[in-house]
Design a protein around this motif. Structure first.
Motif: not given
Length: 187
Positions: A63-88
């Motif tokens: 039952s919820f919360p189903q995933y209990r551990g301290r380490w949790q995943p998430y999905g992330l999409w990084i766009p074409r042209g992403y530049d760490p020097a320029s906030p997106a």
């Protein structure tokens, strides 16, 4: 690529008896020292893991919360042209009921939102498939948002939220709780 948990390639490797494509060399001394690699900036979809402040025990519950551990995943999409020097821009893409952080991995949604807007797009697990972005699920979502801001250049004035079904409800909930944190929302 593949199933909701992105396990198709791993399943094929296991069936063929050769998992070498999924191995890496780990330096224990480097781990002990707390060293960390810089975040990936190549375009595409990734699963990231963060350390949650919530200590809910270990394992997976029925039952919820189903995933209990301290380490949790998430999905992330990084766009074409992403530049760490320029906030997106950043788009929180909330999953629907009975799904999880990989719900949109095989669709074009990330490409349209991420590449179309030049935005980082992120989908929290939110501690399981049915937390309705309340309690632990809300905290998880906020922690994911903070993790992305800590590791990537995010424009705080161009943060958006979207989702449908339970994700649409989550969109309404987050914008109701924190209207000044979003430039826009689509439920």
């Amino acid at each position: 690529e593949g199933g909701n948990w992105r396990e198709d390639a791993q399943a094929r490797a296991l069936a063929l008896g050769d998992v070498s494509a999924f191995t890496t060399t780990v330096d224990p001394d480097r781990l002990r020292s707390g060293a960390s690699d810089p975040p990936i900036t190549d375009p595409g979809f990734y699963n990231r893991i963060f350390r949650s402040r919530q200590d809910l025990g270990e394992g997976v519950g029925g039952s919820f919360p189903q995933y209990r551990g301290r380490w949790q995943p998430y999905g992330l999409w990084i766009p074409r042209g992403y530049d760490p020097a320029s906030p997106a821009p950043l788009v929180l893409v909330l999953h629907s009921l009975n799904v999880h952080h990989n719900q949109y991995a095989g669709s074009n949604l990330y490409r349209h939102l991420g590449d179309g807007l030049g935005a980082l797009a992120v989908t929290p697990l939110a501690r399981g498939p049915d937390g309705w972005y309340w309690n632990e699920a809300l905290v998880d979502t906020l922690e994911v948002w903070a993790d992305v801001r800590a590791h990537y250049a995010v424009d705080g004035e161009r943060t958006y939220v979207t989702g449908y079904s339970m994700g649409g409800y989550g969109t309404w909930r987050l914008t109701t709780l924190m209207p000044d944190r979003f430039a826009g929302a689509v439920s």
